[in-house]
Design a protein around this motif. Structure first.
Motif, PDB file in Angstrom:
ATOM      1  N   MET A  31       0.842  -1.197   0.000  1.00 30.78           N
ATOM      2  CA  MET A  31       0.000   0.000   0.000  1.00 30.78           C
ATOM      3  C   MET A  31       0.874   1.243   0.000  1.00 30.78           C
ATOM      4  N   THR A  32       0.476   2.216  -0.757  1.00 26.01           N
ATOM      5  CA  THR A  32       1.214   3.470  -0.783  1.00 26.01           C
ATOM      6  C   THR A  32       0.408   4.523  -0.084  1.00 26.01           C
ATOM      7  N   GLY A  33       1.067   5.612   0.312  1.00 20.04           N
ATOM      8  CA  GLY A  33       0.326   6.640   1.028  1.00 20.04           C
ATOM      9  C   GLY A  33       1.050   7.950   1.034  1.00 20.04           C
ATOM     10  N   GLY A  34       0.346   9.001   1.464  1.00 22.32           N
ATOM     11  CA  GLY A  34       0.935  10.319   1.560  1.00 22.32           C
ATOM     12  C   GLY A  34       1.053  10.727   3.000  1.00 22.32           C
ATOM     13  N   HIS A  35       0.602  11.929   3.307  1.00 26.94           N
ATOM     14  CA  HIS A  35       0.678  12.442   4.668  1.00 26.94           C
ATOM     15  C   HIS A  35      -0.681  12.331   5.335  1.00 26.94           C
ATOM     16  N   CYS A  36      -0.702  12.316   6.679  1.00 26.93           N
ATOM     17  CA  CYS A  36      -1.982  12.332   7.388  1.00 26.93           C
ATOM     18  C   CYS A  36      -2.739  13.583   6.980  1.00 26.93           C
ATOM     19  N   ARG A  37      -3.994  13.420   6.637  1.00 26.33           N
ATOM     20  CA  ARG A  37      -4.739  14.556   6.111  1.00 26.33           C
ATOM     21  C   ARG A  37      -5.202  15.489   7.206  1.00 26.33           C
ATOM     22  N   THR A  54       9.240  11.278  13.159  1.00 21.10           N
ATOM     23  CA  THR A  54       8.281  11.547  14.238  1.00 21.10           C
ATOM     24  C   THR A  54       6.830  11.579  13.767  1.00 21.10           C
ATOM     25  N   LYS A  55       6.597  11.376  12.467  1.00 25.80           N
ATOM     26  CA  LYS A  55       5.233  11.380  11.944  1.00 25.80           C
ATOM     27  C   LYS A  55       4.833   9.959  11.560  1.00 25.80           C
ATOM     28  N   PRO A  56       3.588   9.568  11.843  1.00 24.05           N
ATOM     29  CA  PRO A  56       3.189   8.182  11.573  1.00 24.05           C
ATOM     30  C   PRO A  56       3.151   7.820  10.096  1.00 24.05           C
ATOM     31  N   CYS A  57       2.979   8.794   9.214  1.00 25.42           N
ATOM     32  CA  CYS A  57       2.884   8.507   7.781  1.00 25.42           C
ATOM     33  C   CYS A  57       4.233   8.637   7.082  1.00 25.42           C
ATOM     34  N   GLN A  58       5.300   8.232   7.755  1.00 23.09           N
ATOM     35  CA  GLN A  58       6.631   8.199   7.162  1.00 23.09           C
ATOM     36  C   GLN A  58       7.263   6.849   7.461  1.00 23.09           C
ATOM     37  N   ASP A  59       8.111   6.382   6.546  1.00 22.92           N
ATOM     38  CA  ASP A  59       8.769   5.089   6.712  1.00 22.92           C
ATOM     39  C   ASP A  59      10.039   5.229   7.543  1.00 22.92           C
ATOM     40  N   THR A  60      10.362   4.175   8.276  1.00 21.33           N
ATOM     41  CA  THR A  60      11.579   4.181   9.074  1.00 21.33           C
ATOM     42  C   THR A  60      11.965   2.754   9.434  1.00 21.33           C
ATOM     43  N   SER A 119      -4.451   2.051   4.508  1.00 18.65           N
ATOM     44  CA  SER A 119      -3.923   2.831   5.623  1.00 18.65           C
ATOM     45  C   SER A 119      -4.542   4.226   5.608  1.00 18.65           C
ATOM     46  N   PRO A 120      -4.800   4.822   6.772  1.00 21.37           N
ATOM     47  CA  PRO A 120      -5.278   6.208   6.812  1.00 21.37           C
ATOM     48  C   PRO A 120      -4.313   7.189   6.148  1.00 21.37           C
ATOM     49  N   CYS A 121      -3.064   6.790   5.934  1.00 21.48           N
ATOM     50  CA  CYS A 121      -2.104   7.647   5.237  1.00 21.48           C
ATOM     51  C   CYS A 121      -2.328   7.653   3.727  1.00 21.48           C
ATOM     52  N   ASP A 122      -3.094   6.706   3.224  1.00 26.43           N
ATOM     53  CA  ASP A 122      -3.271   6.536   1.784  1.00 26.43           C
ATOM     54  C   ASP A 122      -4.285   7.538   1.245  1.00 26.43           C
ATOM     55  N   LYS A 123      -3.881   8.323   0.250  1.00 28.19           N
ATOM     56  CA  LYS A 123      -4.749   9.354  -0.318  1.00 28.19           C
ATOM     57  C   LYS A 123      -5.958   8.774  -1.035  1.00 28.19           C
ATOM     58  N   ARG A 124      -5.898   7.493  -1.374  1.00 30.56           N
ATOM     59  CA  ARG A 124      -7.036   6.864  -2.044  1.00 30.56           C
ATOM     60  C   ARG A 124      -8.191   6.599  -1.086  1.00 30.56           C
ATOM     61  N   LEU A 125      -7.933   6.706   0.209  1.00 26.69           N
ATOM     62  CA  LEU A 125      -8.974   6.453   1.203  1.00 26.69           C
ATOM     63  C   LEU A 125      -9.792   7.726   1.385  1.00 26.69           C
ATOM     64  N   THR A 126     -10.850   7.841   0.616  1.00 29.05           N
ATOM     65  CA  THR A 126     -11.644   9.073   0.590  1.00 29.05           C
ATOM     66  C   THR A 126     -12.807   9.059   1.571  1.00 29.05           C
ATOM     67  N   SER A 178       4.370   4.609   5.018  1.00 30.67           N
ATOM     68  CA  SER A 178       3.829   5.150   3.776  1.00 30.67           C
ATOM     69  C   SER A 178       4.021   4.149   2.640  1.00 30.67           C
ATOM     70  N   LYS A 179       5.216   4.102   2.054  1.00 30.32           N
ATOM     71  CA  LYS A 179       5.499   3.101   1.024  1.00 30.32           C
ATOM     72  C   LYS A 179       5.408   1.702   1.619  1.00 30.32           C
ATOM     73  N   PHE A 180       5.882   1.558   2.858  1.00 27.69           N
ATOM     74  CA  PHE A 180       5.800   0.283   3.571  1.00 27.69           C
ATOM     75  C   PHE A 180       4.737   0.400   4.668  1.00 27.69           C
ATOM     76  N   ALA A 181       3.522   0.715   4.242  1.00 29.17           N
ATOM     77  CA  ALA A 181       2.446   0.978   5.201  1.00 29.17           C
ATOM     78  C   ALA A 181       1.982  -0.296   5.889  1.00 29.17           C
ATOM     79  N   ALA A 182       1.683  -0.171   7.170  1.00 26.80           N
ATOM     80  CA  ALA A 182       1.072  -1.253   7.943  1.00 26.80           C
ATOM     81  C   ALA A 182      -0.156  -0.682   8.639  1.00 26.80           C
TER      82      ALA A 182
END
Length: 246
Positions: free
Chosen positions: A1-7, A34-40, A71-78, A120-124
């Motif tokens: 799943m891919t994603g952007g930033h928390c909206r 420190t942001k949940p919608c980033q990979d680490t 994931s809630p980070c995914d922009k496709r989740l409208t 984000s790229k590696f969303a869980a």
């Protein structure tokens, strides 16, 4: 799943309380994400940031004939038009008790269901879990964050199939999903006397980025699900100075 930033349209609640029950380790937190919608990737005792969204169950899925959870980070989740986000940062491989104060957030007002997410790229993202409706309120959950070589790959809810509330009084009931819940009418927000704040007992499994084994879930599995919340409640009621923080 891919994603952007928390909206930004989702209200954000930062919850700052984490009760660690393991010994304090002097290792430095080297995780700068420190942001949940980033990979680490993380090592033991780094801080790890994840989010929890409270919303309607259908909000976590795409629209259409074949809905897919994202994931809630995914922009496709409208569908995620409103809700509350709690952001936590426990230390990796420490057992933490994370609290959402019921006086600040009543899950029933935001849809009554929740998911935990990170990356984000590696969303869980976890499966949706019930928190509250007009009849019942879940006040305690156990969460396991599973890592592989320091990257989060799975988020799991755990319960003890209501062993913790077996034989309890009529205030507490066992739900179909194996969770103990309080009757909503007994909560302080409804005029009752029960503190219905949500506590999430959080532990880790898998391996960190140096292949060191994360084993706090094994320790939690040997404890009763409500042990940390009982400790928190006892401290809160016994030590008056805790009222400054809780």
């Amino acid at each position: 799943m891919t994603g952007g930033h928390c909206r930004s349209r989702i209200g954000v609640l930062i919850v700052a309380f984490a009760l660690s029950v393991l010994c304090v380790v002097a290792d430095t937190d080297n995780n700068k994400i420190t942001k949940p919608c980033q990979d680490t990737t993380v090592k033991k005792y780094d801080g790890f940031t994840f989010g929890l969204v409270i919303a309607k169950n259908e909000s976590f899925f795409t629209k259409g004939k074949n809905p897919v959870q994202l994931s809630p980070c995914d922009k496709r989740l409208t569908n995620l038009n409103s809700g509350q986000v709690a952001v936590f940062r426990p230390k990796v491989d420490e057992i933490s008790l994370l609290i959402i104060n019921s006086s600040s957030v009543n899950p029933q007002n935001f849809g009554g269901n929740a998911v935990v997410f990170a990356g984000s790229k590696f969303a869980a993202v976890s499966a949706p879990i019930f928190l509250a409706n007009n009849t019942y309120r879940v006040t305690s959950l156990s969460l396991v964050l599973n890592f592989e070589k320091g990257r989060l790959i799975q988020i799991l809810w755990k319960n003890d199939k209501c062993k913790s509330c077996s034989g309890s009084n009529s205030t507490i009931v066992c739900l179909k999903g194996g969770q103990c819940a309080v009757k909503s009418s007994k909560c302080k927000e409804s005029g009752g006397t029960t503190d219905c704040s949500l506590s999430i007992q959080t532990a880790f499994s898998g391996t960190d980025k140096y292949d060191d084994v994360l084993n706090t879930w094994y320790q939690v599995d040997k404890l009763q699900q409500y042990s940390l919340y009982a400790l928190y409640s006892n401290l809160k009621s016994t030590l008056s100075q805790f009222n400054l923080f809780f």
